[in-house]
Write an enzyme that holds these catalytic residues in place. Structure first.
Site, PDB file in Angstrom:
ATOM      1  N   LYS A 249      -2.923   5.841  -4.290  1.00  0.00           N
ATOM      2  CA  LYS A 249      -3.927   6.657  -3.871  1.00  0.00           C
ATOM      3  C   LYS A 249      -3.808   8.188  -4.278  1.00  0.00           C
ATOM      4  O   LYS A 249      -2.760   8.678  -4.575  1.00  0.00           O
ATOM      5  CB  LYS A 249      -4.179   6.936  -2.065  1.00  0.00           C
TER       6      LYS A 249
ATOM      7  N   TYR B 115       2.579  10.029  -0.354  1.00  0.00           N
ATOM      8  CA  TYR B 115       3.919   9.546   0.479  1.00  0.00           C
ATOM      9  C   TYR B 115       5.102   9.928  -0.019  1.00  0.00           C
ATOM     10  O   TYR B 115       6.254   9.560   0.469  1.00  0.00           O
ATOM     11  CB  TYR B 115       3.777   7.965   0.420  1.00  0.00           C
TER      12      TYR B 115
ATOM     13  N   ASP C 188       0.738  -1.263   0.094  1.00  0.00           N
ATOM     14  CA  ASP C 188       0.058  -0.140  -0.047  1.00  0.00           C
ATOM     15  C   ASP C 188       0.948   1.192   0.103  1.00  0.00           C
ATOM     16  O   ASP C 188       1.643   1.360   0.915  1.00  0.00           O
ATOM     17  CB  ASP C 188      -0.968   0.059   1.451  1.00  0.00           C
TER      18      ASP C 188
ATOM     19  N   HIS D 174      -7.765   9.547  -1.641  1.00  0.00           N
ATOM     20  CA  HIS D 174      -7.055   9.512  -0.305  1.00  0.00           C
ATOM     21  C   HIS D 174      -7.887   9.963   0.855  1.00  0.00           C
ATOM     22  O   HIS D 174      -8.095   9.631   1.748  1.00  0.00           O
ATOM     23  CB  HIS D 174      -5.731  10.067  -0.459  1.00  0.00           C
TER      24      HIS D 174
END
Length: 282
Positions: free
Chosen positions: A78, A53, A48, A111
């Site tokens: 996401k 990120y 994931d 997200h």
């Protein structure tokens, strides 16, 4: 479920491994490549990540170099908050795929439902993003589509114009924050629930959890992940060491009693560890 490679089945028939490996806070560097490869070596088959990120180049490299076929790894990413809306979603998806260096995504999520920059027109921009998601799904570039941090009213708004319903909702879920209404809504709508922050962001020194874990000769982390599995959730733990990765996978040889589950409900007063979807300041 008997191992982290056993799967839930999404509403479209796609299988999704019942425990994922989270990559939040991992950097976009060779260390992350090694960490993700190690997780795969330890048996994890569900990785994931997210655009926000900023580690998808490293994650993608690990997936490509892990030695397994692409079809053996389930990959989630996401959509970032600034990229809501139809055109922006398509542009960011292309960047995500270029960064990952893979042919398709297994799961793509919005997200957050109501980013601060779209606080007032969140329904309209989510409608645009979901239209893009549906097109990408129908073209075969994504095997499944879903949402993250969406509560009931966010999904209801999406369903007003959607032709394909979300297949997953990723929520903050742990004994301190159970979100029963959102979870029951998802179950009623055949939406698989994923649990982020299943390990309380590392805050596992609660005496109650320590004592219950000792009953089963397990760590608090194992207790929390087992709690997720017994509630039908799909937890997304993160770990950097081989020992922790293996420990987090070793959660299928015990069952938390009803009495202990009930006792853990006293933790609900402590609440969430992250932001609320309607008031997040990002």
């Amino acid at each position: 479920m008997n191992s982290i490679q056993d799967s839930y089945v999404l509403s479209n028939g796609v299988k999704i491994p019942c425990v994922g490996f989270g990559t939040w806070k991992l950097l976009n560097d060779e260390h992350t490549v090694d960490v993700v490869k190690t997780a795969i070596d330890c048996g994890y088959r569900h990785i994931d990540t997210a655009f926000s990120y900023k580690n998808d180049i490293a994650v993608g490299k690990a997936i490509r170099e892990c030695g397994l076929k692409r079809s053996e790894i389930f990959v989630t990413s996401k959509l970032d908050n600034p990229s809501h809306g139809y055109e922006n979603t398509l542009k960011e998806f292309d960047i995500t795929m270029n960064n990952l260096g893979i042919e398709y995504l297994d799961l793509y999520l919005i997200h957050w439902p109501r980013p601060i920059m779209f606080r007032e027109n969140w329904k309209a921009v989510n409608e645009g993003s979901w239209k893009a998601f549906e097109e990408l799904y129908q073209s075969g570039k994504i095997r499944a589509i879903g949402v993250s941090n969406f509560l009931e009213h966010h999904i209801d708004a999406l369903l007003d114009t959607a032709t394909i319903a979300p297949m997953v909702d990723q929520l903050e879920l742990h004994p301190q924050y159970v979100q029963e209404d959102a979870v029951n809504y998802c179950k009623d709508h055949r939406i698989i629930v994923e649990a982020w922050s299943p390990l309380l962001r590392g805050q596992m020194d609660n005496p109650l959890l320590i004592n219950i874990a000792k009953k089963y000769n397990k760590s608090v982390a194992q207790l929390l992940l087992r709690w997720s599995i017994q509630h039908g959730f799909l937890p997304l733990p993160k770990a950097s060491s081989v020992d922790r990765m293996k420990e987090n996978a070793d959660i299928f040889d015990f069952e938390i009693s009803k009495e202990d589950i009930e006792e853990m409900k006293s933790l609900e007063s402590l609440g969430r560890t992250g932001a609320h979807p309607d008031t997040a300041q990002f």
